[in-house]
Design a protein around this motif. Structure first.
Motif, PDB file in Angstrom:
ATOM      1  N   SER A   1       9.623 -18.897  -0.377  1.00 19.57           N
ATOM      2  CA  SER A   1       9.738 -18.447   1.002  1.00 19.57           C
ATOM      3  C   SER A   1       9.951 -16.937   1.067  1.00 19.57           C
ATOM      4  N   ARG A   2      10.809 -16.437   0.204  1.00 18.58           N
ATOM      5  CA  ARG A   2      11.069 -14.995   0.179  1.00 18.58           C
ATOM      6  C   ARG A   2       9.832 -14.216  -0.236  1.00 18.58           C
ATOM      7  N   LEU A   3       9.106 -14.751  -1.203  1.00 21.16           N
ATOM      8  CA  LEU A   3       7.900 -14.076  -1.669  1.00 21.16           C
ATOM      9  C   LEU A   3       6.837 -14.052  -0.571  1.00 21.16           C
ATOM     10  N   ALA A   4       6.718 -15.160   0.167  1.00 21.15           N
ATOM     11  CA  ALA A   4       5.755 -15.212   1.270  1.00 21.15           C
ATOM     12  C   ALA A   4       6.112 -14.184   2.339  1.00 21.15           C
ATOM     13  N   GLN A   5       7.400 -14.060   2.641  1.00 19.32           N
ATOM     14  CA  GLN A   5       7.839 -13.072   3.623  1.00 19.32           C
ATOM     15  C   GLN A   5       7.560 -11.657   3.142  1.00 19.32           C
ATOM     16  N   GLN A   6       7.732 -11.423   1.835  1.00 18.25           N
ATOM     17  CA  GLN A   6       7.464 -10.094   1.289  1.00 18.25           C
ATOM     18  C   GLN A   6       5.978  -9.768   1.360  1.00 18.25           C
ATOM     19  N   ARG A   7       5.141 -10.757   1.071  1.00 25.77           N
ATOM     20  CA  ARG A   7       3.693 -10.536   1.152  1.00 25.77           C
ATOM     21  C   ARG A   7       3.270 -10.265   2.594  1.00 25.77           C
ATOM     22  N   TYR A   8       3.875 -10.977   3.518  1.00 19.64           N
ATOM     23  CA  TYR A   8       3.598 -10.762   4.941  1.00 19.64           C
ATOM     24  C   TYR A   8       3.931  -9.320   5.325  1.00 19.64           C
ATOM     25  N   LYS A   9       5.084  -8.853   4.878  1.00 22.11           N
ATOM     26  CA  LYS A   9       5.494  -7.473   5.152  1.00 22.11           C
ATOM     27  C   LYS A   9       4.571  -6.483   4.445  1.00 22.11           C
ATOM     28  N   ASP A  10       4.191  -6.786   3.206  1.00 18.30           N
ATOM     29  CA  ASP A  10       3.294  -5.899   2.461  1.00 18.30           C
ATOM     30  C   ASP A  10       1.941  -5.773   3.153  1.00 18.30           C
ATOM     31  N   PHE A  11       1.415  -6.892   3.640  1.00 18.86           N
ATOM     32  CA  PHE A  11       0.129  -6.856   4.335  1.00 18.86           C
ATOM     33  C   PHE A  11       0.216  -5.993   5.596  1.00 18.86           C
ATOM     34  N   GLN A  12       1.306  -6.116   6.327  1.00 13.46           N
ATOM     35  CA  GLN A  12       1.474  -5.295   7.526  1.00 13.46           C
ATOM     36  C   GLN A  12       1.529  -3.811   7.167  1.00 13.46           C
ATOM     37  N   ASP A  13       2.300  -3.483   6.139  1.00 13.44           N
ATOM     38  CA  ASP A  13       2.430  -2.083   5.725  1.00 13.44           C
ATOM     39  C   ASP A  13       1.107  -1.532   5.201  1.00 13.44           C
ATOM     40  N   LEU A  14       0.387  -2.346   4.435  1.00 13.68           N
ATOM     41  CA  LEU A  14      -0.901  -1.909   3.896  1.00 13.68           C
ATOM     42  C   LEU A  14      -1.919  -1.720   5.017  1.00 13.68           C
ATOM     43  N   LEU A  15      -1.832  -2.558   6.036  1.00 15.51           N
ATOM     44  CA  LEU A  15      -2.708  -2.415   7.200  1.00 15.51           C
ATOM     45  C   LEU A  15      -2.482  -1.068   7.882  1.00 15.51           C
ATOM     46  N   VAL A  16      -1.229  -0.693   8.028  1.00 16.49           N
ATOM     47  CA  VAL A  16      -0.889   0.587   8.650  1.00 16.49           C
ATOM     48  C   VAL A  16      -1.444   1.749   7.827  1.00 16.49           C
ATOM     49  N   VAL A  17      -1.313   1.658   6.501  1.00 16.22           N
ATOM     50  CA  VAL A  17      -1.823   2.711   5.615  1.00 16.22           C
ATOM     51  C   VAL A  17      -3.345   2.798   5.719  1.00 16.22           C
ATOM     52  N   ALA A  18      -4.020   1.657   5.674  1.00 12.24           N
ATOM     53  CA  ALA A  18      -5.484   1.644   5.760  1.00 12.24           C
ATOM     54  C   ALA A  18      -5.954   2.239   7.076  1.00 12.24           C
ATOM     55  N   ASN A  19      -5.257   1.927   8.149  1.00  9.83           N
ATOM     56  CA  ASN A  19      -5.634   2.468   9.454  1.00  9.83           C
ATOM     57  C   ASN A  19      -5.396   3.971   9.518  1.00  9.83           C
ATOM     58  N   GLU A  20      -4.269   4.408   8.978  1.00 12.18           N
ATOM     59  CA  GLU A  20      -3.920   5.833   9.030  1.00 12.18           C
ATOM     60  C   GLU A  20      -4.922   6.692   8.274  1.00 12.18           C
ATOM     61  N   PHE A  21      -5.453   6.148   7.164  1.00 12.00           N
ATOM     62  CA  PHE A  21      -6.383   6.927   6.352  1.00 12.00           C
ATOM     63  C   PHE A  21      -7.846   6.558   6.609  1.00 12.00           C
ATOM     64  N   GLY A  22      -8.094   5.750   7.622  1.00 11.93           N
ATOM     65  CA  GLY A  22      -9.466   5.434   8.003  1.00 11.93           C
ATOM     66  C   GLY A  22     -10.216   4.559   7.022  1.00 11.93           C
TER      67      GLY A  22
ATOM     68  N   TRP B   1     -11.527   1.534   6.784  1.00 12.73           N
ATOM     69  CA  TRP B   1     -11.774   0.436   7.708  1.00 12.73           C
ATOM     70  C   TRP B   1     -12.141  -0.881   7.025  1.00 12.73           C
ATOM     71  N   LYS B   2     -12.793  -0.817   5.874  1.00  3.25           N
ATOM     72  CA  LYS B   2     -13.137  -2.063   5.172  1.00  3.25           C
ATOM     73  C   LYS B   2     -11.872  -2.777   4.699  1.00  3.25           C
ATOM     74  N   LEU B   3     -10.945  -2.013   4.148  1.00  4.43           N
ATOM     75  CA  LEU B   3      -9.675  -2.598   3.721  1.00  4.43           C
ATOM     76  C   LEU B   3      -8.906  -3.113   4.935  1.00  4.43           C
ATOM     77  N   LYS B   4      -8.971  -2.382   6.007  1.00  2.68           N
ATOM     78  CA  LYS B   4      -8.296  -2.798   7.243  1.00  2.68           C
ATOM     79  C   LYS B   4      -8.803  -4.162   7.701  1.00  2.68           C
ATOM     80  N   LEU B   5     -10.105  -4.368   7.670  1.00  2.65           N
ATOM     81  CA  LEU B   5     -10.678  -5.656   8.070  1.00  2.65           C
ATOM     82  C   LEU B   5     -10.236  -6.781   7.134  1.00  2.65           C
ATOM     83  N   ILE B   6     -10.192  -6.486   5.841  1.00  6.00           N
ATOM     84  CA  ILE B   6      -9.764  -7.496   4.870  1.00  6.00           C
ATOM     85  C   ILE B   6      -8.327  -7.924   5.141  1.00  6.00           C
TER      86      ILE B   6
END
Length: 228
Positions: free
Chosen positions: A60-81, A83-88
């Protein structure tokens, strides 16, 4: 000599993931928790019921961490343009993390970072689960966002999103379904992050260029000539 460029708001782990994706197409960040940590994958020989409490908590903790990681990675992908990673990442959040409990959180994230596909999926889920939406402890955050609430209301009524005047087989498709409809079409190449109207235009154009299949039992012009 080396130059250091400070990135105070970026987690180095996510920045490295983005660079690996850009330069080598590495998507190892999509690996499942069990694949990354075999020790918490459960005992297949004895079945899921044998999983002890500690293992369940760890997963459960690992799933929550992955959820948070995906959100943070989405923000990074968006900030640096990127877009392919953002869609993934949007697709991962939709397929694995978008639930009644997370829909408000992800809707607000999608709005803030202009995530078209994630926002569309969140709107559709909210419209189908209004009771759960208004019973959510974070509902007040969404109600304060007039734009999102209006879109939920429109979707709830079953109206076609405002993509123009055309009403066809593609009109009510989700953004994810529109992208999926382009899979395998060699004559189409998505070259940028797209809003829904632009994506619809591309999908319709691709459909118009795709030749209709000839039914197997319908004689072609060549067959007719040969039979004479």
């Amino acid at each position: 000599n080396t130059m250091t460029i400070p990135l105070p708001n970026v987690n180095p782990k996510h920045f490295r993931s983005m660079l690996r994706f850009i330069y080598s197409g590495d998507t190892s960040f999509l690996a499942s928790p069990a694949a990354e940590h075999p020790s918490i994958g459960g005992n297949r020989a004895t079945g899921a019921n044998s999983m002890n409490v500690d293992t369940h908590v760890a997963r459960s903790r690992l799933a929550q961490q992955r959820y948070k990681d995906f959100q943070d990675l989405l923000v990074v992908a968006n900030e640096f343009g990127c877009w392919k990673l953002k869609l993934i990442i949007e697709a991962q959040l939709i397929n694995k993390h978008l639930t009644g409990a997370s829909m408000i959180d992800l809707l607000l994230l999608a709005r803030e970072h202009e995530c078209v596909m994630l926002k569309d999926a969140g709107i559709r889920m909210a419209a189908k689960n209004v009771d759960e939406l208004f019973g959510h402890p974070e509902c007040g955050r969404l109600i304060a966002c007039t734009e999102l609430m209006t879109e939920v209301h429109v979707m709830r009524k079953g109206d076609v999103p405002s993509d123009g005047t055309v009403n066809d087989e593609f009109s009510k498709m989700s953004v994810m379904e529109l992208y999926e409809s382009l899979d395998g079409k060699d004559n189409v190449k998505v070259e940028a992050y797209m809003d829904r109207p632009s994506l619809l235009e591309l999908v319709r154009s691709a459909a118009a260029e795709t030749p209709a299949e000839t039914p197997a039992d319908t004689p072609t012009e060549m067959d007719t000539e040969e039979s004479k």
